[in-house]
Design a protein around this motif. Sequence first.
Motif, mmCIF file in Angstrom:
data_model
loop_
_atom_site.group_PDB
_atom_site.id
_atom_site.type_symbol
_atom_site.label_atom_id
_atom_site.label_comp_id
_atom_site.label_asym_id
_atom_site.label_seq_id
_atom_site.Cartn_x
_atom_site.Cartn_y
_atom_site.Cartn_z
ATOM 1 N N ALA A 1 -73.525 -25.268 -25.430
ATOM 2 C CA ALA A 1 -73.374 -23.815 -25.218
ATOM 3 C C ALA A 1 -74.238 -23.034 -26.205
ATOM 4 N N ALA B 1 -63.771 -26.409 -21.514
ATOM 5 C CA ALA B 1 -64.477 -25.162 -21.185
ATOM 6 C C ALA B 1 -63.894 -24.001 -21.986
ATOM 7 N N LYS B 2 -62.572 -23.931 -22.015
ATOM 8 C CA LYS B 2 -61.915 -22.816 -22.707
ATOM 9 C C LYS B 2 -62.235 -22.834 -24.207
ATOM 10 N N GLN C 1 -60.717 -27.935 -18.010
ATOM 11 C CA GLN C 1 -60.182 -26.619 -18.362
ATOM 12 C C GLN C 1 -60.143 -26.428 -19.880
ATOM 13 N N GLY D 1 -66.449 -22.524 -24.661
ATOM 14 C CA GLY D 1 -67.210 -21.432 -24.073
ATOM 15 C C GLY D 1 -68.294 -21.911 -23.123
ATOM 16 N N LEU D 2 -68.379 -23.221 -22.873
ATOM 17 C CA LEU D 2 -69.368 -23.738 -21.931
ATOM 18 C C LEU D 2 -68.860 -23.503 -20.505
ATOM 19 N N ASP D 3 -69.803 -23.308 -19.569
ATOM 20 C CA ASP D 3 -69.389 -23.084 -18.184
ATOM 21 C C ASP D 3 -68.782 -24.358 -17.604
ATOM 22 N N VAL D 4 -67.933 -24.167 -16.586
ATOM 23 C CA VAL D 4 -67.173 -25.280 -16.013
ATOM 24 C C VAL D 4 -68.097 -26.334 -15.426
ATOM 25 N N GLU D 5 -69.192 -25.897 -14.817
ATOM 26 C CA GLU D 5 -70.094 -26.836 -14.143
ATOM 27 C C GLU D 5 -70.618 -27.886 -15.127
ATOM 28 N N ARG D 6 -71.147 -27.385 -16.242
ATOM 29 C CA ARG D 6 -71.704 -28.320 -17.214
ATOM 30 C C ARG D 6 -70.601 -29.118 -17.943
ATOM 31 N N THR D 7 -69.424 -28.526 -18.034
ATOM 32 C CA THR D 7 -68.304 -29.240 -18.654
ATOM 33 C C THR D 7 -67.899 -30.450 -17.819
ATOM 34 N N LYS D 8 -67.986 -30.281 -16.501
ATOM 35 C CA LYS D 8 -67.604 -31.386 -15.599
ATOM 36 C C LYS D 8 -68.348 -32.669 -15.942
#
Lengths: 265, 265, 265, 265, 265, 265
Positions: free
Chosen positions: C229, C184-185, C181, C188-195
């Motif tokens: 990102a 990502a916040k 969380q 600005g990267l999407d959650v999927e790639r952050t995982k």
Amino acid sequence: MTVQNHVFDVPYYQPIADECALFETAFNKGLPLLLKGPTGCGKTRFVEHMAAKLGRPIYTVACHDDLSAADLIGRYLLKGGVTEWVDGPLTRAVREGAICYLDEVIEARKDVAVVLHPLTDNRRRLIIERTGEELQAPPNFMLVASYNPGYQNVLKQMKPSTRQRFLSTTFDFPDAETEIQVVAKESGLDVERTKNLVRLAGHIRGLSSLDLEEGVSTRLLIYAASLIAGGMPVDKALQYSVVEPLSDEPDVQVALRDLIAVVYG
Amino acid sequence: MTVQNHVFDVPYYQPIADECALFETAFNKGLPLLLKGPTGCGKTRFVEHMAAKLGRPIYTVACHDDLSAADLIGRYLLKGGVTEWVDGPLTRAVREGAICYLDEVIEARKDVAVVLHPLTDNRRRLIIERTGEELQAPPNFMLVASYNPGYQNVLKQMKPSTRQRFLSTTFDFPDAETEIQVVAKESGLDVERTKNLVRLAGHIRGLSSLDLEEGVSTRLLIYAASLIAGGMPVDKALQYSVVEPLSDEPDVQVALRDLIAVVYG
Amino acid sequence: MTVQNHVFDVPYYQPIADECALFETAFNKGLPLLLKGPTGCGKTRFVEHMAAKLGRPIYTVACHDDLSAADLIGRYLLKGGVTEWVDGPLTRAVREGAICYLDEVIEARKDVAVVLHPLTDNRRRLIIERTGEELQAPPNFMLVASYNPGYQNVLKQMKPSTRQRFLSTTFDFPDAETEIQVVAKESGLDVERTKNLVRLAGHIRGLSSLDLEEGVSTRLLIYAASLIAGGMPVDKALQYSVVEPLSDEPDVQVALRDLIAVVYG
Amino acid sequence: MTVQNHVFDVPYYQPIADECALFETAFNKGLPLLLKGPTGCGKTRFVEHMAAKLGRPIYTVACHDDLSAADLIGRYLLKGGVTEWVDGPLTRAVREGAICYLDEVIEARKDVAVVLHPLTDNRRRLIIERTGEELQAPPNFMLVASYNPGYQNVLKQMKPSTRQRFLSTTFDFPDAETEIQVVAKESGLDVERTKNLVRLAGHIRGLSSLDLEEGVSTRLLIYAASLIAGGMPVDKALQYSVVEPLSDEPDVQVALRDLIAVVYG
Amino acid sequence: MTVQNHVFDVPYYQPIADECALFETAFNKGLPLLLKGPTGCGKTRFVEHMAAKLGRPIYTVACHDDLSAADLIGRYLLKGGVTEWVDGPLTRAVREGAICYLDEVIEARKDVAVVLHPLTDNRRRLIIERTGEELQAPPNFMLVASYNPGYQNVLKQMKPSTRQRFLSTTFDFPDAETEIQVVAKESGLDVERTKNLVRLAGHIRGLSSLDLEEGVSTRLLIYAASLIAGGMPVDKALQYSVVEPLSDEPDVQVALRDLIAVVYG
Amino acid sequence: MTVQNHVFDVPYYQPIADECALFETAFNKGLPLLLKGPTGCGKTRFVEHMAAKLGRPIYTVACHDDLSAADLIGRYLLKGGVTEWVDGPLTRAVREGAICYLDEVIEARKDVAVVLHPLTDNRRRLIIERTGEELQAPPNFMLVASYNPGYQNVLKQMKPSTRQRFLSTTFDFPDAETEIQVVAKESGLDVERTKNLVRLAGHIRGLSSLDLEEGVSTRLLIYAASLIAGGMPVDKALQYSVVEPLSDEPDVQVALRDLIAVVYG
């Protein structure tokens, strides 16, 4: 750090050997004197006594790691926008023909030797480089120093070039007879009870097995005698003024209390 | 660093042994006093208590590696172009006839001893070399020092020549009865729940196998009691105020939590 | 070095456990708080968050080897011929009832402890010796300190007498859910790639065999996510923001790249 | 020590990999950048090149043992009786939105980290404690630092808490093709003869058996090429610009001359 | 410590190899030069000779442990209430287009490297941070440094990042022919008797078994020749100017006297 | 620390070998002179004697750990708001054409070498960087230095680059005949009794088994003779002026007293 004593009442001092004669000879010949010995055996008191007897003021400087030549000689101080020279205790002693006593002199910084050398050989001169002044020590100026050989370590030793400028003598604790007199007089305790304290002190000082850094000083005996004279029970008085000041080690404290039991038991 | 206390309400203090009598005797005889003991067992509180009881202001100086004689005595400060002498806490205490408390005195720099020596023998004099002033300590001035024998290392030791100038006594944590009273009073927690905390403290202090630098202080017990009194669950309160403050080692923390489980389980 | 934050927008912070409640309790009870934990796990952010939430300004001081008590309290500065007292960050915090945050407090010089002691026990007083002023800390003043137990060495340790004055808690990296969380916040990267990034971080932090001084921080994950990102290929982004910042050793860098290949392969 | 460059002619720089793109990304994202690599491989030139390309002034600070935070931030200077604040190079860079390049940053004193921390996280703030000023770094300010992992010793290491604030990349000597171009261009020597020099450099850098502290730098190759271009015989030019600058050891010098004989023989 | 020489009479110097050509090339190309070699072999004399030949003033700085960047660059001095900037020798050399000679450069403090770096690469700039001034070195400015590889220890070494900025050459004692000429010319002793002295020097320098820190310098030979020319017996002259200056060890002194007996016997 | 002697009465000095001729030659040739030898063998007296004989004032500087170049050259001092340059002893000696005697020169800080180098080679120049002044030493200026090879340790050694600038000679205690004359003359003791003292000194100096740092100096013999001449019994006089000044070790003191018994028994 200096102590100026203009009061010429001779403080009580009980001579141990011929140290008074040696001091007077050194004073008359203009030779510096080095007193060696343990803590609290009366070196400071002796110098104060002799100073008063000879009618000279005394400047006592307790030397330490950061004590520098400037602390002895003096420095310029800024006071309200004006710079003013302020003599240090050694300079004051030279000017007034006083006795300057450097307590535990090997603790001082090394530049102190520079000041002492021309003052302790046949020149007897004090040079105040900052002011350009040069003082010839008057005949009634005397330099006395002390140190405790028991503390000696490799890093802090008196260089022979300094040491061989002083007449030297070794101090030790006074003999029992003398110490009883001193302790009784200073504390107000009766002689009978003082005898036990001095007997205890003899035992403690003789016990090398206790591994104490130093034996009990006459000063601590006076503390103990004061507390007892004030009404404190002997065991408590000795706990606070002998056992606890001598050691933090529980084993050593037990051994000291055993010794007390033997003397008082 | 000094703390001046002009409020004479006597702070709460629960005596452990006859330390109050010793303090009063030392004060009356003009003898310096050394308090030995672990962190947070109440030495500072004791000195504040006695100062208030004797009606004397108190100057507390927490000693540290860089604390020098000038920090105690004072120095010239330049203020708006004018140089002004500002007394240090020791000088203020001597002038006012106050109690000066040097906390953890062996931490201070060595030149501090120079100031203390003439103040702690029969001379009782404070010399302010920079101003040329010399103060005779009044009868109601007293010097108190503390140190923690547990910290002792080879580099930092009190020289016998300093140490043998103080009456000394050892402090320790109060007995359970007394500690329960103190913790309950300070935290507002009920006596029943306080008992468990003090029981836990006893276990922790007794466990030499834990290899803690120091046992849990009464202060930390008061913290824990405060948190519990404020509604925090016991295990969390003890985690934040006992386990974490005592150690960073996971093994030691586990052992402490096991101990808690035993006491509270 | 201080950072003053008068903007009271509460900065984003994702709690890990009950650290917010502990902070509030400590604030309300006037107790100092010690945060322990590794680099870049969000301690500074947490303190800023709590300060804003409690509506208090914050003064952050990053401690270092040469930081002294005067840096915290203040000093006289000569400005255009006039000497002016300038408060340090701690004094400002006490005056305003702010939060003073001493980051990596054990790095500071030892005289800092002197300032903190009377401020962190029941006295809650700040003494400004130079001006003669003495401040009673208002109820909304709070002292927070942090340190990293992983850095501890023999020379730099918090003395128990200081340490036992603080409530303490240990911080660690957030759990995966929370970290995803946060990263990502912030990036600005999407959650999927952050995982994947957070999964990689878990592997790196778990591998004690890598002999890294510290695991990868959340901050570096945010850097990596930002680069990705912004369009940089994943392997390059991780090279610049994870591999190179963590180690100079070719072996360790190869091992890290292998780990990346496993997670992304 | 700072170097201000207001001339925006882009200095010649031959990219090795994608370091230019990384620099631009870091600049655009406001992230600090750490360049790792050996002496004389062109790090300073690279930063000057990028600064000119991005149209930003550059302040270069060669860090050393005694470089303190004040050297970077600024200090009050007494000029003709008036005290004047003079910005240091970092402050000037922040004010103007310039690039500040800290060369060999780990050499600097530890208090420098205090200045860099709030400037290298999301706060991007420079605090000038002495003046009470607080600067928000503009978007076109960038911090670049370099260090040489080969010098690392136990006493001087970047703390993870500092290191994990930088994007990092490793520099090395350029590939042969590029290095020939650079040396020929800088020295005026023809490409044919430059090839031999670069071939020699490759041999020297590859010979770990020589036990050199560092391989020969591109700078020394340019020196050699300059001397040769100026008419000095190759063996003498290499003696003065390669053999002697690399080692004082007779054995190593012989080995280097053998290597030269192989390449030129 | 600087020596300014405005007298352009070319001092006598007898070249050993092609060091004069190297010096001129370096001067013409604007490259810094490093001279390596033992004590008293004529490095200072050589630089003075070349400076005079090239018609440039020379500033000689004998480097030492406490020599800092400010000693080279300059500082503000308070003179009669007015603060005045005073250029250091390096700044004066840059301003005037002179030769600055840093004798035994590795002895200097590390911040000196900071000054030298931008002055010894393609920037050739001297930054005077304190005044905000920035000087571009004129073409006739040259930096020369010397050091003695024989003294090298682990703590004091030239960093490759500094060292690889200099053209370097090794100096040694002149050959016998040259040295006879030099000694005879400087001392006024006839060539015949000078030959014996130089022969003795050759023996001493060749005897590694003597374990001398350095071989006998040309300067000491000139001293010996002077004393002999002034009428002192050879054995006494050699005792005072060769044996005693080279060693305090009785064994080594005996060995040296044996060597003298062999040459003169 | 300097001693200025404007009195030109030639102090008594009994030559040992041809040291007077060497001194005069060095003075006439403008060469610096180094005197090596133990404490109290008369080096200072010798230099004073020669200075008076040559009609030159003498500035004696006792070197120590903290003696810096500025102490020799001079410094600006603030006096009543006005800054004034004050020459140091070396500068005064150069200006006046005096003899400057640096006693125990290796004790001084390393920056002193910087001052001495241009003054002790063919340049004979003293540079006063702070004032921009440059002094050419007049022909009647002479530099004399001393040191004691017996003290030598690894940290404090004269660098060959300094040492090879001085003519050197070794001093030792005078022969018995000479020493008897000196001691009798200085103390007023009759020659017969003085003979025993000098005989004792010979025994002590010859006994390497005693492990004394230095043998007994002539000065201590004069002290002893003075005390005896003043009427003190021989054993006491020797205890205070020989035994105690030479050693603190009880074993060594006993050995010394045994030796006394042998000589006087």
